[in-house]
Write an enzyme that holds these catalytic residues in place. Structure first.
Site, PDB file in Angstrom:
ATOM      1  N   GLU A  68       0.826  -1.203   0.000  1.00 10.11           N
ATOM      2  CA  GLU A  68       0.000   0.000   0.000  1.00 10.11           C
ATOM      3  C   GLU A  68       0.867   1.263   0.000  1.00 10.11           C
ATOM      4  O   GLU A  68       0.527   2.266  -0.643  1.00 10.11           O
ATOM      5  CB  GLU A  68      -0.929   0.010   1.212  1.00 10.11           C
ATOM      6  N   PRO A 271      11.354 -14.035   2.059  1.00 11.81           N
ATOM      7  CA  PRO A 271      10.144 -14.147   2.884  1.00 11.81           C
ATOM      8  C   PRO A 271       9.465 -12.800   3.070  1.00 11.81           C
ATOM      9  O   PRO A 271      10.127 -11.759   3.152  1.00 11.81           O
ATOM     10  CB  PRO A 271      10.671 -14.688   4.220  1.00 11.81           C
ATOM     11  N   ARG A 272       8.154 -12.836   3.135  1.00  8.65           N
ATOM     12  CA  ARG A 272       7.384 -11.606   3.338  1.00  8.65           C
ATOM     13  C   ARG A 272       7.769 -10.932   4.652  1.00  8.65           C
ATOM     14  O   ARG A 272       7.797  -9.704   4.759  1.00  8.65           O
ATOM     15  CB  ARG A 272       5.897 -11.949   3.333  1.00  8.65           C
ATOM     16  N   GLY A 313      13.397  -3.456   1.709  1.00  6.73           N
ATOM     17  CA  GLY A 313      13.551  -2.466   0.647  1.00  6.73           C
ATOM     18  C   GLY A 313      14.445  -2.890  -0.500  1.00  6.73           C
ATOM     19  O   GLY A 313      14.875  -2.036  -1.289  1.00  6.73           O
ATOM     20  N   GLU A 314      14.754  -4.188  -0.612  1.00  4.40           N
ATOM     21  CA  GLU A 314      15.635  -4.641  -1.689  1.00  4.40           C
ATOM     22  C   GLU A 314      14.940  -5.582  -2.673  1.00  4.40           C
ATOM     23  O   GLU A 314      15.614  -6.332  -3.382  1.00  4.40           O
ATOM     24  CB  GLU A 314      16.883  -5.310  -1.119  1.00  4.40           C
ATOM     25  N   ASN A 338       0.868  -9.209  -4.790  1.00  2.00           N
ATOM     26  CA  ASN A 338       0.748  -8.491  -6.054  1.00  2.00           C
ATOM     27  C   ASN A 338       1.813  -8.935  -7.062  1.00  2.00           C
ATOM     28  O   ASN A 338       3.008  -8.862  -6.769  1.00  2.00           O
ATOM     29  CB  ASN A 338       0.883  -6.988  -5.794  1.00  2.00           C
ATOM     30  N   PRO A 339       1.400  -9.380  -8.266  1.00  2.00           N
ATOM     31  CA  PRO A 339       2.371  -9.838  -9.270  1.00  2.00           C
ATOM     32  C   PRO A 339       2.902  -8.713 -10.159  1.00  2.00           C
ATOM     33  O   PRO A 339       3.731  -8.958 -11.035  1.00  2.00           O
ATOM     34  CB  PRO A 339       1.548 -10.819 -10.109  1.00  2.00           C
ATOM     35  N   GLU A 341       4.824  -5.997  -9.656  1.00  2.00           N
ATOM     36  CA  GLU A 341       6.238  -5.652  -9.545  1.00  2.00           C
ATOM     37  C   GLU A 341       7.133  -6.672 -10.253  1.00  2.00           C
ATOM     38  O   GLU A 341       8.018  -6.293 -11.030  1.00  2.00           O
ATOM     39  CB  GLU A 341       6.612  -5.528  -8.070  1.00  2.00           C
TER      40      GLU A 341
END
Length: 439
Positions: A68, A271-272, A313-314, A338-339, A341
């Site tokens: 988001e 991992p998320r 952030g990578e 979300n696919p 990116e």
């Protein structure tokens, strides 16, 4: 009767929250110990500010998590260019890092207050926003009611309503109407989302498409990318990104299945929730795999099986290291991630079948040939192996994915058009104040 019942429930929610407020300290302390809160900033969760309110018009933008936050960056850039101040709230440590990385000190970042009356009231008393913009599926009853009581316009952008949420709200439609009538506008991601919001009583509702399509490509440090590419050399690679519990071990199993056919294979697992990395590393090593964590800075030497992406952030780095990406929370989890990116950055997209939260994006990618769904670990291994062996098909999927993302663009312009009646008065006010010599 239903209207009276809704008011009764919301009033009960309000006072139950106020009564529970003194007891939430233990919950916040637990989150701090788990690394889910910043110890030095936990007071922000109680609505206590860490900055002064700036002079002039102020928009409160809330983005719960990383996705988001990335989605609303384009909107925020537009507001800043118009001279409007922004206080941006997020709910996670990772999203706070992304906000700092992408927006720096140009916005004021705060952690979102708990949805309890004392915290929300304290937050609103200090910041006094002229407009509140919430992203995607952030429906917090107390926050909505407090903003409504203060007559602050509330707009939901990039609005998304999952199957599960819609079913739950439909059972309590009287309650949904009592809340959604406080929203000045809903800008939905898709026609399906838009129709669901309308059925729950939201007015007006427009459809914009997905804001994330119009964001800039995820950043990357060029020197770091070149260095790791040099370490990898000519090895075959694939990535499993935004993975949830169970999917990391599925990726480890895929690696073990494929390294017989591709002895030089490197698997990149992101991992998320990066804080799970130590436990994941130990479990993968127990399966006989050689694993390094990106956070340690260790080199990707020839004997390494898995690069565990445990940094914040990578994602732009990890996706640029491969041309094949499995997108998680879709095989053992539910709802998907979300696919866009991965497709945007030039990977052939693979996913499990549980992608309800991003149905429209996956539908378009699958229809164009840019993405493929798999049922289980065995099928995932087969799909990765096929793409490793067939450069032509891999390149077709990559091209189709990029083209689809380009076709899906325009959400930012449509969202700004919907927001114009709310933003224009603030722009005028800001210009008048600057003309009067105020900061």
């Amino acid at each position: 009767m239903s209207e009276r019942w809704a008011r009764t429930i919301l009033t009960t929610y309000r006072w139950a929250g106020a009564a529970a407020y003194p007891l939430v300290g233990g919950y916040i302390a637990w989150r701090v110990n788990k690394g889910k809160e910043e110890r030095t900033r936990r007071h922000e969760r109680y609505g206590r500010p860490s900055h002064e309110r700036p002079e002039g018009p102020l928009i409160w933008v809330h983005a719960a998590s990383v996705g988001e936050t990335i989605a609303v960056t384009g909107l925020i850039e537009h507001f800043l260019a118009a001279g409007i101040k922004i206080v941006l709230t997020t709910g996670t440590v990772t999203s706070a890092s992304v906000a700092t990385e992408r927006l720096g000190g140009r916005v004021i970042h705060q952690y979102v207050p708990l949805d309890l009356k004392p915290a929300v009231s304290r937050f609103l008393n200090h910041w006094r926003p002229d407009l509140a913009i919430m992203a995607e599926s952030e429906i917090w009853p107390m926050t909505i009611l407090e903003l409504g009581a203060r007559r602050v316009p509330q707009v939901l952008v990039n609005g998304r309503m999952s199957d599960r949420s819609f079913k739950s709200w439909r059972k309590r439609s009287f309650l949904a109407e009592a809340l959604f009538e406080n929203l000045a506008h809903v800008v939905a991601q898709s026609e399906v989302d838009g129709e669901r919001f309308r059925k729950l009583g939201a007015r007006p509702v427009t459809v914009s498409g997905n804001l994330k399509v119009d964001t800039q490509h995820p950043p990357v440090d060029a020197a770091t990318l070149a260095a790791i590419r040099g370490q990898i050399g000519g090895r075959r690679t694939w990535a499993a990104v935004s993975t949830h519990d169970g999917e990391e071990m599925a990726a480890a199993d895929v690696h073990k299945m494929l390294r017989k056919r591709h002895p030089d294979l490197l698997s990149i697992v992101v991992p998320r929730h990066p804080e799970r990395a130590p436990a994941l590393k130990a479990e993968m090593e127990a399966r006989g795999l050689k694993v390094i964590c990106r956070s340690t800075g260790e080199a990707v030497t020839a004997g390494i099986d898995i690069l565990l992406g445990d940094t914040i952030g990578e994602m732009g780095l990890y996706l640029r290291l491969t041309e094949i990406a499995f997108v998680g929370r879709s095989l053992t989890g539910s709802g998907g991630q979300n696919p866009i990116e991965p497709a945007m950055l030039g990977t052939a997209v693979l996913s499990g079948c549980n992608v309800q939260n991003f149905r429209e994006a996956y539908r378009r990618l699958i229809d164009s040939g840019g993405a493929r769904l798999v049922r289980d670990t065995q099928m995932l291994a087969g799909a990765v192996n096929y793409l490793l062996n067939n450069a032509g098909k891999r390149e077709e999927m990559i091209a189709a994915g990029r083209h689809t993302v380009e076709e899906m663009s325009g959400a930012l312009t449509r969202t700004l058009t919907a927001l114009e009646p709310f933003i224009h008065p603030l722009i005028v006010q800001s210009r008048l104040q600057r003309g009067n010599g105020r900061p």
